[in-house]
Design a protein around this motif. Structure first.
Motif, PDB file in Angstrom:
ATOM      1  N   PHE A   8       6.844  14.126   0.383  1.00  0.00           N
ATOM      2  CA  PHE A   8       8.180  13.910  -0.267  1.00  0.00           C
ATOM      3  C   PHE A   8       8.060  12.964  -1.330  1.00  0.00           C
ATOM      4  O   PHE A   8       7.463  11.756  -1.056  1.00  0.00           O
ATOM      5  N   THR A   9       8.619  13.300  -2.305  1.00  0.00           N
ATOM      6  CA  THR A   9       8.957  12.226  -3.490  1.00  0.00           C
ATOM      7  C   THR A   9      10.411  12.385  -4.026  1.00  0.00           C
ATOM      8  O   THR A   9      10.669  13.693  -3.827  1.00  0.00           O
ATOM      9  N   GLY A  10      11.013  11.465  -4.466  1.00  0.00           N
ATOM     10  CA  GLY A  10      12.483  11.556  -4.800  1.00  0.00           C
ATOM     11  C   GLY A  10      13.294  12.256  -3.949  1.00  0.00           C
ATOM     12  O   GLY A  10      13.867  13.104  -4.329  1.00  0.00           O
ATOM     13  N   GLY A  58       5.710  26.328   0.257  1.00  0.00           N
ATOM     14  CA  GLY A  58       4.581  26.924   0.693  1.00  0.00           C
ATOM     15  C   GLY A  58       3.909  26.216   2.039  1.00  0.00           C
ATOM     16  O   GLY A  58       4.412  25.427   2.668  1.00  0.00           O
ATOM     17  N   SER A  59       2.855  26.887   2.398  1.00  0.00           N
ATOM     18  CA  SER A  59       2.268  26.633   3.617  1.00  0.00           C
ATOM     19  C   SER A  59       1.654  25.116   3.740  1.00  0.00           C
ATOM     20  O   SER A  59       1.436  24.465   5.114  1.00  0.00           O
ATOM     21  N   SER A  60       1.538  24.351   2.879  1.00  0.00           N
ATOM     22  CA  SER A  60       1.031  22.928   2.724  1.00  0.00           C
ATOM     23  C   SER A  60       2.508  22.007   2.892  1.00  0.00           C
ATOM     24  O   SER A  60       2.104  20.648   2.687  1.00  0.00           O
ATOM     25  N   ALA A  61       3.546  22.424   3.039  1.00  0.00           N
ATOM     26  CA  ALA A  61       4.710  21.888   3.106  1.00  0.00           C
ATOM     27  C   ALA A  61       4.975  20.572   4.312  1.00  0.00           C
ATOM     28  O   ALA A  61       4.423  20.896   5.098  1.00  0.00           O
ATOM     29  N   PRO A  62       5.532  19.348   3.965  1.00  0.00           N
ATOM     30  CA  PRO A  62       5.656  18.660   4.917  1.00  0.00           C
ATOM     31  C   PRO A  62       6.343  19.090   6.203  1.00  0.00           C
ATOM     32  O   PRO A  62       7.163  19.805   5.993  1.00  0.00           O
ATOM     33  N   ILE A  63       6.095  18.627   7.324  1.00  0.00           N
ATOM     34  CA  ILE A  63       6.641  18.940   8.681  1.00  0.00           C
ATOM     35  C   ILE A  63       7.927  17.973   8.929  1.00  0.00           C
ATOM     36  O   ILE A  63       7.443  16.709   8.828  1.00  0.00           O
ATOM     37  N   ARG A 113      -0.912  18.579   7.216  1.00  0.00           N
ATOM     38  CA  ARG A 113       0.510  18.602   6.719  1.00  0.00           C
ATOM     39  C   ARG A 113       1.124  17.245   7.166  1.00  0.00           C
ATOM     40  O   ARG A 113       1.127  17.104   8.176  1.00  0.00           O
ATOM     41  N   ALA A 114       1.688  16.596   6.182  1.00  0.00           N
ATOM     42  CA  ALA A 114       2.514  15.298   6.414  1.00  0.00           C
ATOM     43  C   ALA A 114       3.570  15.682   7.478  1.00  0.00           C
ATOM     44  O   ALA A 114       4.260  16.442   7.256  1.00  0.00           O
ATOM     45  N   ILE A 115       3.805  14.640   8.435  1.00  0.00           N
ATOM     46  CA  ILE A 115       4.731  14.743   9.408  1.00  0.00           C
ATOM     47  C   ILE A 115       5.718  13.700   9.225  1.00  0.00           C
ATOM     48  O   ILE A 115       5.150  12.399   9.342  1.00  0.00           O
ATOM     49  N   TYR A 116       6.785  13.931   9.063  1.00  0.00           N
ATOM     50  CA  TYR A 116       7.984  12.966   8.983  1.00  0.00           C
ATOM     51  C   TYR A 116       8.851  12.941  10.013  1.00  0.00           C
ATOM     52  O   TYR A 116       9.284  14.148  10.664  1.00  0.00           O
ATOM     53  N   ASP A 117       9.539  11.998  10.553  1.00  0.00           N
ATOM     54  CA  ASP A 117      10.573  11.668  11.619  1.00  0.00           C
ATOM     55  C   ASP A 117      12.058  11.772  10.819  1.00  0.00           C
ATOM     56  O   ASP A 117      12.307  11.043   9.877  1.00  0.00           O
ATOM     57  N   MET A 154       0.772  -1.196  -0.019  1.00  0.00           N
ATOM     58  CA  MET A 154      -0.095   0.037  -0.002  1.00  0.00           C
ATOM     59  C   MET A 154       0.908   1.167  -0.125  1.00  0.00           C
ATOM     60  O   MET A 154       2.002   1.165   0.619  1.00  0.00           O
ATOM     61  N   THR A 155       0.763   2.280  -0.862  1.00  0.00           N
ATOM     62  CA  THR A 155       1.413   3.345  -0.863  1.00  0.00           C
ATOM     63  C   THR A 155       0.905   4.233   0.095  1.00  0.00           C
ATOM     64  O   THR A 155      -0.127   4.320   0.637  1.00  0.00           O
ATOM     65  N   VAL A 156       1.961   5.342   0.370  1.00  0.00           N
ATOM     66  CA  VAL A 156       1.651   6.369   1.377  1.00  0.00           C
ATOM     67  C   VAL A 156       0.367   7.128   0.895  1.00  0.00           C
ATOM     68  O   VAL A 156      -0.507   7.403   1.689  1.00  0.00           O
ATOM     69  N   GLU A 157       0.135   7.372  -0.245  1.00  0.00           N
ATOM     70  CA  GLU A 157      -1.131   8.217  -0.675  1.00  0.00           C
ATOM     71  C   GLU A 157      -2.340   7.338  -0.546  1.00  0.00           C
ATOM     72  O   GLU A 157      -3.174   7.999  -0.030  1.00  0.00           O
ATOM     73  N   GLU A 158      -2.283   5.925  -0.802  1.00  0.00           N
ATOM     74  CA  GLU A 158      -3.420   5.286  -0.259  1.00  0.00           C
ATOM     75  C   GLU A 158      -3.694   5.099   1.271  1.00  0.00           C
ATOM     76  O   GLU A 158      -4.926   5.240   1.805  1.00  0.00           O
ATOM     77  N   ILE A 159      -2.610   5.116   1.968  1.00  0.00           N
ATOM     78  CA  ILE A 159      -2.736   4.978   3.732  1.00  0.00           C
ATOM     79  C   ILE A 159      -3.343   6.454   4.048  1.00  0.00           C
ATOM     80  O   ILE A 159      -4.252   6.328   4.656  1.00  0.00           O
ATOM     81  N   LEU A 160      -2.979   7.610   3.543  1.00  0.00           N
ATOM     82  CA  LEU A 160      -3.469   8.824   3.621  1.00  0.00           C
ATOM     83  C   LEU A 160      -5.116   8.856   3.403  1.00  0.00           C
ATOM     84  O   LEU A 160      -5.843   9.316   4.285  1.00  0.00           O
ATOM     85  N   ILE A 161      -5.393   8.461   2.228  1.00  0.00           N
ATOM     86  CA  ILE A 161      -6.826   8.534   1.577  1.00  0.00           C
ATOM     87  C   ILE A 161      -7.583   7.713   2.351  1.00  0.00           C
ATOM     88  O   ILE A 161      -8.901   8.036   2.899  1.00  0.00           O
ATOM     89  N   ASP A 162      -7.008   6.321   3.126  1.00  0.00           N
ATOM     90  CA  ASP A 162      -7.994   5.353   3.664  1.00  0.00           C
ATOM     91  C   ASP A 162      -8.142   5.889   5.019  1.00  0.00           C
ATOM     92  O   ASP A 162      -9.095   5.644   5.949  1.00  0.00           O
TER      93      ASP A 162
END
Length: 86
Positions: free
Chosen positions: A18-20, A74-79, A35-39, A1-9
């Protein structure tokens, strides 16, 4: 399952991720302003494991290629979350 699918679910659509590289293993949640949060530590581990970088190379790569670009997203950038030392 992709991150996008997990988020939508989980009811989060259109979240900037983040990509690439994708840092999929480092995504830990979503903030109250969608906003997506990354460790950070998991981002480093991802590059070390997947791209055979050293720990120092991975930190340098993230700081130069990812963190420097965040203001332009912008303001929707991941954290990026940094763990506190205890």
């Amino acid at each position: 399952m992709t991150v996008e699918e997990i988020l939508i679910d989980n009811g989060y659509e259109g979240i900037m991720t983040f990509t690439g590289p994708d840092y999929d293993d480092a995504l830990i949640g979503v903030s109250d302003d969608n906003r997506a949060i990354y460790d950070f530590d998991l981002m480093v581990e991802s590059l070390v494991d997947r791209d055979d970088m050293t720990y120092e190379e991975a930190i340098e790569w993230i700081e130069y290629n990812t963190i420097r670009a965040l203001p332009y997203a912008g303001s929707s950038a991941p954290i990026i979350m940094y763990r506190l030392e205890r």
